[in-house]
Design a protein around this motif. Structure first.
Motif, PDB file in Angstrom:
ATOM      1  N   GLY A  21      18.203  32.435   3.277  1.00 42.34           N
ATOM      2  CA  GLY A  21      19.102  32.262   2.140  1.00 42.34           C
ATOM      3  C   GLY A  21      18.896  33.319   1.080  1.00 42.34           C
ATOM      4  N   THR A  22      17.659  33.724   0.896  1.00 42.06           N
ATOM      5  CA  THR A  22      17.364  34.785  -0.059  1.00 42.06           C
ATOM      6  C   THR A  22      18.071  36.063   0.360  1.00 42.06           C
ATOM      7  N   VAL A  23      17.960  36.395   1.632  1.00 34.76           N
ATOM      8  CA  VAL A  23      18.627  37.574   2.167  1.00 34.76           C
ATOM      9  C   VAL A  23      20.140  37.412   2.071  1.00 34.76           C
ATOM     10  N   LEU A  24      20.631  36.223   2.395  1.00 32.46           N
ATOM     11  CA  LEU A  24      22.069  35.964   2.351  1.00 32.46           C
ATOM     12  C   LEU A  24      22.630  36.209   0.951  1.00 32.46           C
ATOM     13  N   GLY A 100      16.694  37.877 -10.083  1.00 35.18           N
ATOM     14  CA  GLY A 100      15.909  39.110  -9.949  1.00 35.18           C
ATOM     15  C   GLY A 100      14.434  38.881 -10.237  1.00 35.18           C
ATOM     16  N   TYR A 101      14.142  38.117 -11.293  1.00 38.88           N
ATOM     17  CA  TYR A 101      12.748  37.784 -11.599  1.00 38.88           C
ATOM     18  C   TYR A 101      12.104  37.040 -10.432  1.00 38.88           C
ATOM     19  N   PHE A 102      12.855  36.099  -9.870  1.00 41.03           N
ATOM     20  CA  PHE A 102      12.355  35.315  -8.735  1.00 41.03           C
ATOM     21  C   PHE A 102      12.030  36.226  -7.551  1.00 41.03           C
ATOM     22  N   LEU A 103      12.958  37.140  -7.226  1.00 42.72           N
ATOM     23  CA  LEU A 103      12.722  38.060  -6.107  1.00 42.72           C
ATOM     24  C   LEU A 103      11.547  38.984  -6.392  1.00 42.72           C
ATOM     25  N   ALA A 107       8.127  39.414  -4.241  1.00 37.57           N
ATOM     26  CA  ALA A 107       7.672  40.731  -3.785  1.00 37.57           C
ATOM     27  C   ALA A 107       6.232  40.993  -4.221  1.00 37.57           C
ATOM     28  N   ILE A 108       5.903  40.677  -5.461  1.00 38.37           N
ATOM     29  CA  ILE A 108       4.537  40.865  -5.965  1.00 38.37           C
ATOM     30  C   ILE A 108       3.561  40.015  -5.168  1.00 38.37           C
ATOM     31  N   HIS A 109       3.937  38.775  -4.900  1.00 38.55           N
ATOM     32  CA  HIS A 109       3.072  37.888  -4.119  1.00 38.55           C
ATOM     33  C   HIS A 109       2.843  38.448  -2.716  1.00 38.55           C
ATOM     34  N   GLU A 110       3.906  38.916  -2.069  1.00 33.88           N
ATOM     35  CA  GLU A 110       3.775  39.454  -0.716  1.00 33.88           C
ATOM     36  C   GLU A 110       2.911  40.719  -0.697  1.00 33.88           C
TER      37      GLU A 110
END
Length: 131
Positions: A21-24, A100-103, A107-110
């Motif tokens: 869903g994130t990608v979608l 955007g903040y969520f993404l 990304a930072i976590h990954e």
């Protein structure tokens, strides 16, 4: 044709349990120029059949802790109600900014996980070399 490709890519990622869903949402807003509210709502409909298929496959493979899933699902329903009420009252720019903040947070976590794994493997490799 691009919408079919977007669906296939998101479906594959959803089936793998990695947040299709994130990608979608990203693909719908970037490629299809869909408004953020509509992309996020479309994702909710997309989520139903893709998650049902993924659940069936994972239950067959005994990959789901049903007790934990029930607790998380109940809490998730409560969170979804709150999130939907908040989202409906946000303007598009704010919703995009928070998305955007969520993404960025994901990304930072990954990156953190990858760096941690790299250091662990490097230390293991150095210990093997010393022996």
């Amino acid at each position: 044709m691009s919408n079919v490709l977007i669906g296939v890519i998101s479906g594959i990622i959803s089936g793998m349990g990695m947040g299709g869903g994130t990608v979608l949402i990203v693909l719908l807003t970037l490629i299809s120029n869909m408004e953020q509210h509509i992309a996020q709502a479309t994702n909710l409909i997309f989520f139903i059949p893709t998650s049902i298929v993924a659940i069936i496959v994972n239950i067959k493979n005994k990959n789901i802790n049903l007790n934990l899933a029930l607790i998380i699902s109940i809490a998730g329903v409560i969170g979804a109600i709150l999130g939907a009420k908040i989202s409906v009252n946000l303007d598009v720019q704010s919703l995009r900014k928070y998305w955007g903040y969520f993404l960025a947070l994901i990304a930072i976590h990954e990156i953190y996980i990858l760096v941690k794994l790299y250091i662990k493997n490097k230390n293991r490799h150095n210990k093997i070399k010393q022996t």
